[in-house]
Every structure is written in structure tokens, then in C-alpha cells.
Design a protein around this motif. Structure first.
Motif, PDB file in Angstrom:
ATOM      1  N   PHE A 110      23.115  73.315  29.924  1.00  0.00           N
ATOM      2  CA  PHE A 110      24.384  73.708  29.305  1.00  0.00           C
ATOM      3  C   PHE A 110      24.363  73.346  27.816  1.00  0.00           C
ATOM      4  O   PHE A 110      24.644  74.186  26.949  1.00  0.00           O
ATOM      5  CB  PHE A 110      25.541  73.002  30.023  1.00  0.00           C
ATOM      6  N   ASP A 111      24.031  72.091  27.511  1.00  0.00           N
ATOM      7  CA  ASP A 111      24.057  71.628  26.118  1.00  0.00           C
ATOM      8  C   ASP A 111      23.038  72.368  25.257  1.00  0.00           C
ATOM      9  O   ASP A 111      23.335  72.763  24.118  1.00  0.00           O
ATOM     10  CB  ASP A 111      23.780  70.123  26.071  1.00  0.00           C
ATOM     11  N   ALA A 112      21.829  72.559  25.791  1.00  0.00           N
ATOM     12  CA  ALA A 112      20.792  73.247  25.017  1.00  0.00           C
ATOM     13  C   ALA A 112      21.179  74.695  24.741  1.00  0.00           C
ATOM     14  O   ALA A 112      20.928  75.227  23.648  1.00  0.00           O
ATOM     15  CB  ALA A 112      19.455  73.189  25.759  1.00  0.00           C
ATOM     16  N   SER A 113      21.823  75.333  25.717  1.00  0.00           N
ATOM     17  CA  SER A 113      22.214  76.736  25.553  1.00  0.00           C
ATOM     18  C   SER A 113      23.344  76.884  24.542  1.00  0.00           C
ATOM     19  O   SER A 113      23.405  77.873  23.796  1.00  0.00           O
ATOM     20  CB  SER A 113      22.632  77.321  26.905  1.00  0.00           C
ATOM     21  N   VAL A 114      24.248  75.906  24.517  1.00  0.00           N
ATOM     22  CA  VAL A 114      25.322  75.933  23.513  1.00  0.00           C
ATOM     23  C   VAL A 114      24.721  75.795  22.115  1.00  0.00           C
ATOM     24  O   VAL A 114      25.108  76.506  21.176  1.00  0.00           O
ATOM     25  CB  VAL A 114      26.349  74.812  23.789  1.00  0.00           C
ATOM     26  N   ILE A 115      23.750  74.895  21.983  1.00  0.00           N
ATOM     27  CA  ILE A 115      23.129  74.665  20.669  1.00  0.00           C
ATOM     28  C   ILE A 115      22.397  75.908  20.177  1.00  0.00           C
ATOM     29  O   ILE A 115      22.489  76.281  19.001  1.00  0.00           O
ATOM     30  CB  ILE A 115      22.171  73.460  20.743  1.00  0.00           C
ATOM     31  N   SER A 129      34.121  76.041  42.129  1.00  0.00           N
ATOM     32  CA  SER A 129      35.073  76.444  41.092  1.00  0.00           C
ATOM     33  C   SER A 129      34.341  76.768  39.789  1.00  0.00           C
ATOM     34  O   SER A 129      34.655  77.744  39.099  1.00  0.00           O
ATOM     35  CB  SER A 129      36.095  75.327  40.866  1.00  0.00           C
ATOM     36  N   ILE A 130      33.324  75.951  39.464  1.00  0.00           N
ATOM     37  CA  ILE A 130      32.517  76.194  38.254  1.00  0.00           C
ATOM     38  C   ILE A 130      31.766  77.516  38.385  1.00  0.00           C
ATOM     39  O   ILE A 130      31.684  78.304  37.432  1.00  0.00           O
ATOM     40  CB  ILE A 130      31.539  75.028  38.027  1.00  0.00           C
ATOM     41  N   ALA A 131      31.218  77.774  39.579  1.00  0.00           N
ATOM     42  CA  ALA A 131      30.441  78.992  39.792  1.00  0.00           C
ATOM     43  C   ALA A 131      31.283  80.236  39.549  1.00  0.00           C
ATOM     44  O   ALA A 131      30.803  81.240  38.999  1.00  0.00           O
ATOM     45  CB  ALA A 131      29.862  78.998  41.204  1.00  0.00           C
ATOM     46  N   LYS A 132      32.555  80.193  39.950  1.00  0.00           N
ATOM     47  CA  LYS A 132      33.432  81.353  39.764  1.00  0.00           C
ATOM     48  C   LYS A 132      33.731  81.608  38.290  1.00  0.00           C
ATOM     49  O   LYS A 132      34.112  82.716  37.921  1.00  0.00           O
ATOM     50  CB  LYS A 132      34.739  81.141  40.527  1.00  0.00           C
ATOM     51  N   LYS A 133      33.565  80.592  37.465  1.00  0.00           N
ATOM     52  CA  LYS A 133      33.837  80.740  36.031  1.00  0.00           C
ATOM     53  C   LYS A 133      32.580  81.073  35.234  1.00  0.00           C
ATOM     54  O   LYS A 133      32.596  81.106  34.006  1.00  0.00           O
ATOM     55  CB  LYS A 133      34.481  79.452  35.505  1.00  0.00           C
ATOM     56  N   THR A 134      31.465  81.318  35.956  1.00  0.00           N
ATOM     57  CA  THR A 134      30.202  81.663  35.273  1.00  0.00           C
ATOM     58  C   THR A 134      29.501  82.843  35.936  1.00  0.00           C
ATOM     59  O   THR A 134      28.345  83.127  35.626  1.00  0.00           O
ATOM     60  CB  THR A 134      29.238  80.449  35.305  1.00  0.00           C
ATOM     61  N   ASP A 135      30.196  83.557  36.843  1.00  0.00           N
ATOM     62  CA  ASP A 135      29.512  84.566  37.663  1.00  0.00           C
ATOM     63  C   ASP A 135      29.565  85.982  37.107  1.00  0.00           C
ATOM     64  O   ASP A 135      29.050  86.921  37.721  1.00  0.00           O
ATOM     65  CB  ASP A 135      30.058  84.547  39.092  1.00  0.00           C
ATOM     66  N   LEU A 139      22.719  79.626  34.357  1.00  0.00           N
ATOM     67  CA  LEU A 139      23.572  78.485  34.689  1.00  0.00           C
ATOM     68  C   LEU A 139      24.235  78.690  36.048  1.00  0.00           C
ATOM     69  O   LEU A 139      24.288  77.765  36.876  1.00  0.00           O
ATOM     70  CB  LEU A 139      24.628  78.300  33.598  1.00  0.00           C
ATOM     71  N   ASN A 140      24.711  79.903  36.309  1.00  0.00           N
ATOM     72  CA  ASN A 140      25.358  80.204  37.584  1.00  0.00           C
ATOM     73  C   ASN A 140      24.376  80.044  38.748  1.00  0.00           C
ATOM     74  O   ASN A 140      24.724  79.502  39.809  1.00  0.00           O
ATOM     75  CB  ASN A 140      25.916  81.625  37.551  1.00  0.00           C
TER      76      ASN A 140
END
Length: 359
Positions: free
Chosen positions: A273-278, A323-329, A346-347
């Protein structure tokens, strides 16, 4: 000899005797061993009896003369008590090719037998020797056999890939060399056994490998285990090598499944997550300031799941991860918190962790 100070001539174990004089010659009387090596050039006589040559060996005096190469301008003169051996192949006397099985030239007459001996030295240079063979004299022909000689690596004709994770691959090269003196004809290279082993690269067969080549012909063998189990196969090489026409190389390996603990999986998710944001492949999704807030909120949700996993509260962690999966699918409802090239990866990582926790 053209070059008196180089080791083209070995007399009684010593390279080019220090007292040799190229202008007056060097005479060996008896009971000596003379080796002529590739590159030697004798201007006059080897043997004796004629001329004032650079090298004169008194023939008929129990001398040993080994000729591995070189040129003798005038003659090779030898008698019945000398041992003369010429190392080569394709010998001919006065232009007439000798039978390959003939390993001596013998003068059975009373007079001197004069002839030209031609052929090929072991190093590939040409033999052209004027010969004076005294009565009962013998010239031995050490005939170099012309044949291929296969050599295969791995040297022990077996290769253990060891443990290889399912879904990964390991590679080894099976190399074929020809250390012989004739072309090696390889008719086939095949593999049989478990389907996890395949020949993934290499030349088509049949093929020809030239003699004395230091560079082998490579066949790439790949082990790609599909299941968690041991596997084996055999690579078979068929050629025209006289004593090793069929060579088998045994292959083995074990497919394994590496179980990554949930604590490591959730940490890998946070790191990704952090590396992808960067690098900009994962960004918040929404109007105005809501995009950055959703990005931060999603990371907080992942951190919360991490805390639950570290506390072994797996059921609650699964609820949080779902819940996280539904926000990245990538599905519009409910609306995703992030978008970008990394969102799908990520998903997948999150769903894999859910499956492992539920099993």
C-alpha cells in the motif's frame, strides 16, 4: 634446427640442449631418447649416415626417436636397433594410403628402403618425411583413432533441483561436448517422466558437434512444480559415440508450498500500500479533499485488521478485511476508496489473506 633455444626438441628429458650449435649440429651417439614436438624444423638428417645436419642421431645404436610433429628436410634415417615412433594418422608411403590397421613399416630386404612418408600429425599439421630405412629397420606408426567422444554436464549425470515452490521455476543446463577427433552426431535429446520437467530451450535435433570444441551445446531444462510432491524425469541423449551411444541424465525435485503466516501477509499488504502510494499507482478516489481522506481511511482500516490478526482475533479480522476488499474491487457500489494500477493487486492480496484466515 631453425630455432635452437625453444622447446621443439627434447633430448633425454632436456629441452634443446644448451650446447647445441645451429651451425655445426648436435650428434647423439647412442642410448638416447629424442622427442620432436610440433614446430620443430630439422634442416638435415634425423638418424645418421648422411649430411652434417643440425641433429644427427647415430642410427642402429639403441636410440628412441618419438616424432609428434615438425619437419625434417633431408631424411629420417634409422636402423634395426632404434625405436622410432611417429604419432599421427592417414599414413601413406609414396602416395599410397596405408591400411588403418597397419602400425609398422618394416624393411625386410638387405638394402636401404627409401620412401616418402606422409600423413597427419595429432595436432592436425601435415607429415612429410623422407625416410631411409636400413635393413631390418622398423618405423612404428602410433595411429590416432578418429572418433567422436561425448562428454555431458552435469558431470555426475544427475541433477537435484531440491525444493522449489509451487508456481515458481528452476532451470539447469544439460551441456553436450565433443572431445573426440571426429564429428559427434546427436540424433535426439528427449525427456521422459513427470510433466513438471520440460526442455524449454535448445537446438533442434539431429545436430552435429564438431570435434575438440570447448563450447558445449546447451539444452535448458525447466522444473516447474504444479503440486506439492516429489517429481523425477530423465533426459536421454542418443549419439554415435562408440561406447556411450545413450546417456541418461536423471532429474529430481520436490514441489513445496510455502505458507506465509497471516502476520507477514498483512504486513506485506501495508508495505505494498505505502509503496504504491509513493510511486503513484494507488491514489484516493473521490471529489475534492475526500480522495485523500479516503486513502488515509483505507490505510487505517488495514492497520486495524493488522492489530486484530496480531491478537489472533481472526473472525473480526476477516470482517474488517472483507470491508476493505469491497473498497478496492473496482465495483461502483459500494464506491471504491482507491483507484490506480495497484488497486487490483491490493484487492487480490486482501482476498488471499481472507481465504487463508478462513481455512
Amino acid at each position: 634446427m631453425d630455432v635452437c633455444d625453444q622447446a621443439f626438441l627434447i633430448i633425454d628429458g632436456e629441452p634443446d640442449p644448451v650446447d647445441i650449435d645451429c651451425s655445426t649440429g648436435y650428434t647423439i651417439v647412442s642410448n638416447s631418447t629424442v622427442n620432436l614436438l610440433p614446430g620443430a624444423h630439422i634442416s638435415e638428417t634425423v638418424g645418421g649416415g648422411v649430411g652434417t645436419g643440425i641433429l644427427t642421431v647415430n642410427y642402429g645404436a639403441d636410440n628412441i626417436i618419438n616424432i609428434f610433429g615438425g619437419q625434417i628436410d633431408t631424411m629420417l634415417n634409422t636402423g634395426s636397433t632404434d625405436t622410432v615412433t611417429i604419432y599421427g594418422s592417414d599414413f601413406a608411403v609414396d602416395g599410397v594410403l596405408l591400411d588403418p590397421s597397419q602400425d609398422q613399416i618394416v624393411n625386410t630386404g638387405a638394402g636401404t628402403y627409401i620412401f616418402d612418408l606422409t600423413g597427419v600429425y595429432e595436432d592436425g599439421s601435415l607429415i612429410d618425411l623422407p625416410c631411409y630405412l636400413e635393413a631390418d629397420g622398423v618405423i612404428n606408426l602410433n595411429i590416432q583413432q578418429t572418433a567422436p567422444e561425448i562428454e555431458v554436464l552435469p558431470a555426475l549425470l544427475e541433477w537435484d533441483f531440491g525444493d522449489v515452490e509451487v508456481g515458481q521455476i528452476a532451470i539447469v543446463l544439460v551441456q553436450i561436448f565433443n572431445y573426440g577427433t571426429a564429428d559427434l552426431n546427436v540424433s535426439s535429446v528427449t525427456i521422459a517422466g513427470d510433466a513438471d520437467f520440460t526442455i524449454t530451450d535448445g537446438p533442434a535435433t539431429p545436430l552435429v558437434i564438431a570435434p575438440n570444441t570447448s563450447i558445449g551445446v546447451d539444452f535448458e531444462i525447466t522444473y516447474a512444480p504444479a503440486t506439492e510432491a516429489p517429481a523425477a524425469a530423465v533426459v536421454t541423449i542418443v549419439s554415435d559415440d562408440e561406447d556411450e551411444s545413450i546417456i541418461d541424465v536423471a532429474l529430481s525435485g520436490v514441489g513445496i508450498v510455502i505458507v506465509v503466516p497471516p502476520t507477514q501477509q498483512i504486513q506485506d499488504i501495508l508495505d505494498y500500500f505505502d509503496a504504491s502510494v509513493i510511486d503513484g499507482t494507488l491514489v484516493g478516489y473521490g471529489p475534492g479533499n475526500s480522495a485523500s481522506k479516503r486513502l488515509k481511511a483505507l490505510r487505517n482500516m488495514i492497520e486495524s485488521a493488522s492489530d486484530l490478526i496480531n491478537a489472533s482475533a481472526y473472525a473480526q479480522a476477516i470482517d474488517q478485511l472483507e470491508s476493505i476488499a469491497k473498497k478496492t474491487d473496482g465495483v461502483s457500489k459500494p464506491q471504491d476508496f482507491v483507484v490506480g494500477g495497484a488497486a487490483a493487486v491490493l484487492n487480490t492480496m486482501i482476498n488471499d489473506l481472507i481465504a487463508d484466515l478462513a481455512s
